[in-house]
Design a protein around this motif. Structure first.
Motif, PDB file in Angstrom:
ATOM      1  N   THR A 207      31.733  26.951  29.417  1.00 21.75           N
ATOM      2  CA  THR A 207      31.563  27.842  28.259  1.00 21.75           C
ATOM      3  C   THR A 207      32.308  27.345  27.022  1.00 21.75           C
ATOM      4  OG1 THR A 207      33.535  29.199  28.663  1.00 21.75           O
ATOM      5  CG2 THR A 207      31.527  29.817  29.854  1.00 21.75           C
ATOM      6  N   LYS A 209      35.230  27.998  26.314  1.00 20.71           N
ATOM      7  CA  LYS A 209      36.240  28.977  25.894  1.00 20.71           C
ATOM      8  C   LYS A 209      37.638  28.348  25.923  1.00 20.71           C
ATOM      9  CE  LYS A 209      34.024  33.298  27.422  1.00 20.71           C
ATOM     10  NZ  LYS A 209      33.924  34.013  26.137  1.00 20.71           N
ATOM     11  N   GLU A 213      41.245  32.600  25.579  1.00 21.74           N
ATOM     12  CA  GLU A 213      40.053  33.424  25.835  1.00 21.74           C
ATOM     13  C   GLU A 213      39.832  33.597  27.343  1.00 21.74           C
ATOM     14  OE1 GLU A 213      37.234  32.414  21.982  1.00 21.74           O
ATOM     15  OE2 GLU A 213      37.453  30.890  23.536  1.00 21.74           O
ATOM     16  N   VAL A 217      39.598  36.807  30.265  1.00 22.69           N
ATOM     17  CA  VAL A 217      38.679  36.949  31.402  1.00 22.69           C
ATOM     18  C   VAL A 217      39.480  37.313  32.661  1.00 22.69           C
ATOM     19  CG1 VAL A 217      37.105  35.715  32.947  1.00 22.69           C
ATOM     20  CG2 VAL A 217      36.954  35.353  30.455  1.00 22.69           C
ATOM     21  N   GLU A 220      40.788  40.804  32.596  1.00 26.45           N
ATOM     22  CA  GLU A 220      39.687  41.728  32.905  1.00 26.45           C
ATOM     23  C   GLU A 220      39.443  41.754  34.424  1.00 26.45           C
ATOM     24  OE1 GLU A 220      37.981  43.736  30.974  1.00 26.45           O
ATOM     25  OE2 GLU A 220      36.660  44.351  32.622  1.00 26.45           O
ATOM     26  N   TRP A 221      39.389  40.593  35.036  1.00 26.07           N
ATOM     27  CA  TRP A 221      39.193  40.509  36.491  1.00 26.07           C
ATOM     28  C   TRP A 221      40.292  41.258  37.228  1.00 26.07           C
ATOM     29  CZ3 TRP A 221      37.778  34.642  37.612  1.00 26.07           C
ATOM     30  CH2 TRP A 221      36.503  34.393  37.074  1.00 26.07           C
ATOM     31  N   ASP A 314      24.239  31.175  29.078  1.00 25.62           N
ATOM     32  CA  ASP A 314      24.728  32.539  28.967  1.00 25.62           C
ATOM     33  C   ASP A 314      26.139  32.618  29.563  1.00 25.62           C
ATOM     34  OD1 ASP A 314      25.321  35.233  29.308  1.00 25.62           O
ATOM     35  OD2 ASP A 314      23.274  35.782  29.873  1.00 25.62           O
ATOM     36  N   ALA A 315      27.127  32.556  28.690  1.00 29.34           N
ATOM     37  CA  ALA A 315      28.520  32.480  29.131  1.00 29.34           C
ATOM     38  C   ALA A 315      28.918  33.691  29.980  1.00 29.34           C
ATOM     39  CB  ALA A 315      29.449  32.346  27.942  1.00 29.34           C
ATOM     40  N   ASP A 316      28.544  34.868  29.560  1.00 21.42           N
ATOM     41  CA  ASP A 316      28.959  36.073  30.288  1.00 21.42           C
ATOM     42  C   ASP A 316      28.371  36.111  31.700  1.00 21.42           C
ATOM     43  OD1 ASP A 316      30.463  36.884  28.185  1.00 21.42           O
ATOM     44  OD2 ASP A 316      28.994  38.316  27.397  1.00 21.42           O
ATOM     45  N   ILE A 319      30.200  33.549  33.825  1.00 20.08           N
ATOM     46  CA  ILE A 319      31.538  34.006  34.199  1.00 20.08           C
ATOM     47  C   ILE A 319      31.450  35.008  35.353  1.00 20.08           C
ATOM     48  CG2 ILE A 319      33.487  35.413  33.386  1.00 20.08           C
ATOM     49  CD1 ILE A 319      33.136  33.928  30.660  1.00 20.08           C
ATOM     50  N   GLU A 320      30.450  35.867  35.319  1.00 16.82           N
ATOM     51  CA  GLU A 320      30.284  36.836  36.410  1.00 16.82           C
ATOM     52  C   GLU A 320      29.925  36.112  37.711  1.00 16.82           C
ATOM     53  OE1 GLU A 320      31.184  39.669  37.065  1.00 16.82           O
ATOM     54  OE2 GLU A 320      29.920  40.394  38.689  1.00 16.82           O
ATOM     55  N   ARG A 323      33.071  34.684  39.062  1.00 17.28           N
ATOM     56  CA  ARG A 323      33.895  35.745  39.662  1.00 17.28           C
ATOM     57  C   ARG A 323      33.423  36.060  41.085  1.00 17.28           C
ATOM     58  NH1 ARG A 323      34.278  41.022  40.835  1.00 17.28           N
ATOM     59  NH2 ARG A 323      32.079  41.372  40.343  1.00 17.28           N
TER      60      ARG A 323
END
Ligand code: NBP
Length: 480
Positions: A207, A209, A213, A217, A220-221, A314-316, A319-320, A323
């Motif tokens: 990504t 990032k 940044e 993430v 948030e995790w 699609d970075a998001d 990332i999911e 995870r």
């Protein structure tokens, strides 16, 4: 005598543990260190604490109530043997000697036997949580005789971390059981750290990032099912800026991981027990690879995808996926670790309550995590669960993570990004699931070159094919 508990060895771990003990109602702590200066310092700096300083082993013994109870916190190996010998010279049968250092469990088995033969009680205790844990509340993994636990149990419960109202200590089992469990704890810690590092690497390279940044993430995790101390400190490390250069700290740190050997012990022991702990092994080997600078220097030109060629659309979403892959791989790593504890218990004759182990790791130690509650639930429902990851909760989680996990491993391979722990965890998982494994072919090969024989799926007995004669099959005695 004034003291109900003593500590020998007042370097960082011992002095913090002594302060922790002294801070609890009802404890008076005898303290002794080989070099006098550490004892003087500790007592001078903490006038609030109920310490009884001793300057010889004789004074130390004289200051302790019976049965004398002393925790040794010195360097593992020879120094620990030396202190045990000195204590046996001044203690009396029935007294309790506890080794709180990072001793190898086979040393603990040997010491327990030798100390017991002289009439003393010996407890090998794993202590996790580093300096801060020792001071504020560690996770404690004591192994030793039941008799010692009567005196020791209440003292240890008073100083351990507390998770969900329960102190993070349990009588793990006899002799080396505590140090064995501590060893596996550290092995799981290696796997967990490597998985987090792989997740960070994939996100950064996929990504673009920045570390700060990516810290967001991880933060948030840390509010979800991955909530844990290691995820929390990962965010802190990634957010750190180097004062000298203004760069992210993670970019100025040399990328060669150190190790003190407990990961290697976990893997060596697993090899002896025949337990596949591939996640822990890959994590240990990944540290080794990182530190072979000369080999990395000559290998930079090897063919493969360009380092900067990989970007995700699609970075998001990516990332999911990472995870989910991290969570699935983490389930595998813990399952393998608990498998090693089960196998160790069977081999060494320990009765270890796996559910209790997951509960004492919920606080104080490095791998403390929400997730350990799910492991505790799994063993509460089925104490003899043969494979942790087959518990219903984990089956559901692995089902959810499946597609993402496979995509991430495939993506990493295609992009040339090393993900040894992610990919070996997936291979282990698929190996467990497989109805048939190519192990059948290996049996054929072994029989071919070494007459090692094989079993058949359709009848009992042991068989050998006469490979160098007419290739008929004969029934064989399994002598190999
Ligand atoms: P060290 O492992 O650095 O050991 C230093 C202590 O050992 C000093 O008190 C030293 O006394 C004493 N010592 C030595 Br070395 N040789 C001795 C001998 N022959 N007789 C008596 N004492 C001797 O201390 P640490 O970092 O506090 O760790 C203590 C134990 O806890 C180790 O086994 C370690 O592996 C374990 N542990 C550490 C951590 C951690 O985060 N650091 C976590 C969990 C467990 P001196 O002052 O006279 O030299």
């Amino acid at each position: 005598p004034a003291a109900n508990i003593g500590v020998v060895g007042l370097a960082v771990m011992g002095s913090n543990l002594a302060r922790n003990l002294a801070s609890r109602e009802g404890n008076t702590v005898a303290v002794y260190n080989r070099s006098r200066s550490k004892t003087d310092e500790l007592v001078a700096e903490h006038p609030e604490a109920e310490f009884v300083p001793a300057f010889s082993y004789e004074e130390f013994a004289a200051s302790l109530q019976k049965p004398r109870t002393a925790i040794i916190m010195v360097k593992a190996g020879g120094p620990t043997d030396a202190v045990i010998d000195s204590l046996m010279d001044v203690f009396e049968p029935g007294d309790i000697i506890i080794d709180g250092g990072n001793s190898l469990f086979t040393d603990t088995i040997r010491r327990e036997k030798a100390v017991r033969e002289r009439g003393f009680n010996f407890v090998g205790m794993g202590v996790s949580g580093g300096e801060e844990g020792a001071l504020l509340g560690p996770s404690l993994m004591p192994g030793g005789p039941d008799e010692a636990w009567v005196t020791l149990g209440p003292i240890l419960r008073s100083i351990a971390a507390v998770a969900e109202g329960e102190p993070c200590v349990t009588h793990v089992g006899h002799d080396g059981a505590g140090h064995f469990v501590k060893m596996v704890h550290n092995g799981i810690e290696y796997a967990d750290m490597q998985l987090i590092a792989e997740a960070y690497d994939l996100i950064r390279r996929g990504t673009g990032k920045s570390p700060a940044e990516i810290a967001d993430v991880f933060a948030e995790w840390n509010r979800g099912e991955l909530e844990s101390y290691l995820i929390e400190i990962t965010a802190e490390v990634l957010r750190q800026t180097d004062a000298a250069t203004g760069q992210p700290l993670v970019d100025v740190v040399v990328d060669e991981a150190g190790a003190k050997g407990t990961g290697a012990w976990t893997v060596q022991t697993a090899l002896d027990l025949g337990v596949p702990v591939s996640g822990i092994a890959e994590a240990t080997f990944a540290r080794s690879l990182s530190s072979h600078r000369e080999q990395r220097d000559v290998s930079g030109g090897l063919p493969g995808p360009a380092e900067d060629a990989f970007t995700v659309a699609d970075a998001d979403a990516f990332i999911e996926q990472v995870r989910l892959a991290l969570y699935a791989s983490k389930i595998v790593a813990y399952s393998q670790g608990f498998d090693e504890i089960r196998a160790g218990a069977a081999q060494y004759g320990w009765t270890i309550d796996l559910g209790a182990i997951s509960r004492i790791w919920r606080g104080g130690c490095i791998i403390r995590a929400q997730f350990l509650n799910r492991i505790a639930d799994a063993y509460a429902a089925e104490p003899e669960l043969p494979v942790l990851l087959t518990a219903p909760y984990f089956v559901e989680a692995l089902g959810r993570a499946q597609d993402a996990w496979r995509d991430i491993v495939a993506t990493a391979a295609a992009a040339g990004i090393p993900s040894p722990a992610f990919s070996s965890s997936l291979a282990y998982y698929d190996g467990l699931r497989a109805r048939r494994l190519p192990a059948a072919l290996i049996q054929g090969q072994r029989d071919f070159f070494g007459a090692h024989t094989y079993k058949r799926i359709d009848k009992p007995g042991t068989f050998h094919t006469l490979w160098s004669a007419d290739r008929t099959e004969v029934e064989a005695e399994d002598t190999h």
